[in-house]
Design a protein around this motif. Structure first.
Motif, PDB file in Angstrom:
ATOM      1  N   ASP A 127       0.839  -1.201   0.000  1.00  0.00           N
ATOM      2  CA  ASP A 127       0.000   0.000   0.000  1.00  0.00           C
ATOM      3  C   ASP A 127       0.876   1.253   0.000  1.00  0.00           C
ATOM      4  O   ASP A 127       0.585   2.224  -0.697  1.00  0.00           O
ATOM      5  N   TRP A 128       1.929   1.219   0.801  1.00  0.00           N
ATOM      6  CA  TRP A 128       2.853   2.350   0.883  1.00  0.00           C
ATOM      7  C   TRP A 128       3.522   2.595  -0.477  1.00  0.00           C
ATOM      8  O   TRP A 128       3.662   3.745  -0.899  1.00  0.00           O
ATOM      9  N   LEU A 129       3.913   1.519  -1.173  1.00  0.00           N
ATOM     10  CA  LEU A 129       4.513   1.669  -2.504  1.00  0.00           C
ATOM     11  C   LEU A 129       3.554   2.369  -3.463  1.00  0.00           C
ATOM     12  O   LEU A 129       3.968   3.225  -4.254  1.00  0.00           O
ATOM     13  N   ARG A 130       2.285   2.011  -3.396  1.00  0.00           N
ATOM     14  CA  ARG A 130       1.289   2.664  -4.262  1.00  0.00           C
ATOM     15  C   ARG A 130       1.140   4.149  -3.897  1.00  0.00           C
ATOM     16  O   ARG A 130       1.026   5.004  -4.764  1.00  0.00           O
ATOM     17  N   GLN A 131       1.147   4.420  -2.620  1.00  0.00           N
ATOM     18  CA  GLN A 131       0.995   5.796  -2.151  1.00  0.00           C
ATOM     19  C   GLN A 131       2.193   6.647  -2.571  1.00  0.00           C
ATOM     20  O   GLN A 131       2.040   7.826  -2.872  1.00  0.00           O
ATOM     21  N   TRP A 132       3.370   6.055  -2.580  1.00  0.00           N
ATOM     22  CA  TRP A 132       4.602   6.760  -2.929  1.00  0.00           C
ATOM     23  C   TRP A 132       5.078   6.316  -4.312  1.00  0.00           C
ATOM     24  O   TRP A 132       6.240   5.975  -4.503  1.00  0.00           O
ATOM     25  N   ALA A 133       4.195   6.336  -5.277  1.00  0.00           N
ATOM     26  CA  ALA A 133       4.498   5.864  -6.637  1.00  0.00           C
ATOM     27  C   ALA A 133       5.662   6.619  -7.281  1.00  0.00           C
ATOM     28  O   ALA A 133       6.369   6.068  -8.125  1.00  0.00           O
ATOM     29  N   ASP A 134       5.887   7.859  -6.858  1.00  0.00           N
ATOM     30  CA  ASP A 134       6.994   8.642  -7.415  1.00  0.00           C
ATOM     31  C   ASP A 134       8.313   8.407  -6.684  1.00  0.00           C
ATOM     32  O   ASP A 134       9.299   9.087  -6.949  1.00  0.00           O
ATOM     33  N   GLY A 135       8.350   7.460  -5.779  1.00  0.00           N
ATOM     34  CA  GLY A 135       9.561   7.171  -5.012  1.00  0.00           C
ATOM     35  C   GLY A 135       9.442   7.684  -3.587  1.00  0.00           C
ATOM     36  O   GLY A 135       8.669   8.601  -3.295  1.00  0.00           O
ATOM     37  N   SER A 136      10.198   7.075  -2.709  1.00  0.00           N
ATOM     38  CA  SER A 136      10.116   7.428  -1.293  1.00  0.00           C
ATOM     39  C   SER A 136      10.625   8.849  -1.050  1.00  0.00           C
ATOM     40  O   SER A 136      11.391   9.401  -1.830  1.00  0.00           O
ATOM     41  N   TYR A 137      10.198   9.403   0.053  1.00  0.00           N
ATOM     42  CA  TYR A 137      10.629  10.726   0.487  1.00  0.00           C
ATOM     43  C   TYR A 137      12.084  10.632   0.909  1.00  0.00           C
ATOM     44  O   TYR A 137      12.471   9.733   1.650  1.00  0.00           O
ATOM     45  N   LYS A 138      12.897  11.551   0.454  1.00  0.00           N
ATOM     46  CA  LYS A 138      14.337  11.524   0.719  1.00  0.00           C
ATOM     47  C   LYS A 138      14.726  12.596   1.738  1.00  0.00           C
ATOM     48  O   LYS A 138      14.042  13.607   1.896  1.00  0.00           O
ATOM     49  N   MET A 139      15.844  12.378   2.381  1.00  0.00           N
ATOM     50  CA  MET A 139      16.354  13.356   3.339  1.00  0.00           C
ATOM     51  C   MET A 139      16.604  14.699   2.656  1.00  0.00           C
ATOM     52  O   MET A 139      16.399  15.745   3.273  1.00  0.00           O
ATOM     53  N   ALA A 140      17.023  14.711   1.392  1.00  0.00           N
ATOM     54  CA  ALA A 140      17.249  15.968   0.672  1.00  0.00           C
ATOM     55  C   ALA A 140      15.972  16.799   0.614  1.00  0.00           C
ATOM     56  O   ALA A 140      16.019  18.029   0.702  1.00  0.00           O
ATOM     57  N   GLU A 141      14.829  16.134   0.487  1.00  0.00           N
ATOM     58  CA  GLU A 141      13.550  16.852   0.480  1.00  0.00           C
ATOM     59  C   GLU A 141      13.276  17.452   1.857  1.00  0.00           C
ATOM     60  O   GLU A 141      12.786  18.580   1.966  1.00  0.00           O
ATOM     61  N   LEU A 142      13.601  16.714   2.891  1.00  0.00           N
ATOM     62  CA  LEU A 142      13.420  17.207   4.251  1.00  0.00           C
ATOM     63  C   LEU A 142      14.311  18.416   4.492  1.00  0.00           C
ATOM     64  O   LEU A 142      13.892  19.394   5.109  1.00  0.00           O
ATOM     65  N   PHE A 143      15.536  18.377   3.969  1.00  0.00           N
ATOM     66  CA  PHE A 143      16.463  19.496   4.145  1.00  0.00           C
ATOM     67  C   PHE A 143      15.946  20.778   3.485  1.00  0.00           C
ATOM     68  O   PHE A 143      16.322  21.872   3.880  1.00  0.00           O
ATOM     69  N   ARG A 144      15.106  20.636   2.469  1.00  0.00           N
ATOM     70  CA  ARG A 144      14.605  21.806   1.748  1.00  0.00           C
ATOM     71  C   ARG A 144      13.355  22.421   2.374  1.00  0.00           C
ATOM     72  O   ARG A 144      12.887  23.463   1.917  1.00  0.00           O
TER      73      ARG A 144
END
Length: 191
Positions: A127-144
């Motif tokens: 289910d999580w894979l479907r929800q994050w179809a564009d790829g998992s959230y990365k630390m670089a995104e958190l840094f921004r």
């Protein structure tokens, strides 16, 4: 597994030694600096054992045990980085930005990380894979993430990750917002 267990034990012991249980640390500064350097070597050794799964890159279902071990390694390394950050703040040293952690997946969703049943975890992960179809959230995104103004809204991926985050993820988000505020105020004083 032994190195992972040792690194996690070291993280707990260093927290106690650096910050103490009472009002003062167990070690005097700068004696603790050598322990921080030794910690870097353990962190490097742990990282060399592998921090990514091919299935994560392919956005497919990994083995539950392999995922748990790799997630625990990443969380341990992030915890050691956080300890270094807190130590640097306490003693007024320059704060490392940790941008080398950018490719790391951000800490996993609470419902995945805390699930103790393999079959149930597999269903949740699919289910999580479907929800994050564009790829998992990365630390670089958190840094921004920018929390400099109340009017700044989180992007949809950050909101989704934050909605799933556990206490560790929340701590990293708070640290990120603090760092952003610190760097923003530093830039203003330099102008």
């Amino acid at each position: 597994m032994d190195l992972l267990a040792a690194a996690q034990s070291m993280l707990i012991l260093l927290i106690i030694l650096f910050f103490g249980i009472g009002h003062s640390p167990a070690l005097a500064h700068p004696i603790d600096a050598q322990l921080l350097i030794d910690m870097w070597n353990v962190k490097r050794s742990l990282a060399s054992t592998g921090l990514f799964l091919e299935q994560e890159s392919n956005h497919t279902l990994p083995s539950w045990k392999e995922w748990a071990v790799v997630s625990a390694k990443r969380r341990t390394i992030l915890g050691l980085h956080h300890l270094e950050w807190a130590w640097s703040l306490r003693y007024g040293y320059p704060i490392l930005t940790c941008f080398e952690l950018g490719p790391f997946p951000a800490p996993a969703a609470r419902h995945l990380w805390q699930n103790g049943h393999e079959k149930e975890w597999e269903c949740l992960y699919k289910d999580w894979l479907r929800q994050w179809a564009d790829g998992s959230y990365k630390m670089a995104e958190l840094f921004r993430v920018n929390a400099s103004k109340e009017s700044d809204a989180l992007d949809p991926r950050s909101e989704l990750w934050l909605a799933e985050a556990d206490e560790f993820g929340m701590m990293l988000m708070a640290e990120d917002m603090f760092l952003y505020a610190e760097f923003s105020s530093l830039k203003l004083t330099m102008m």
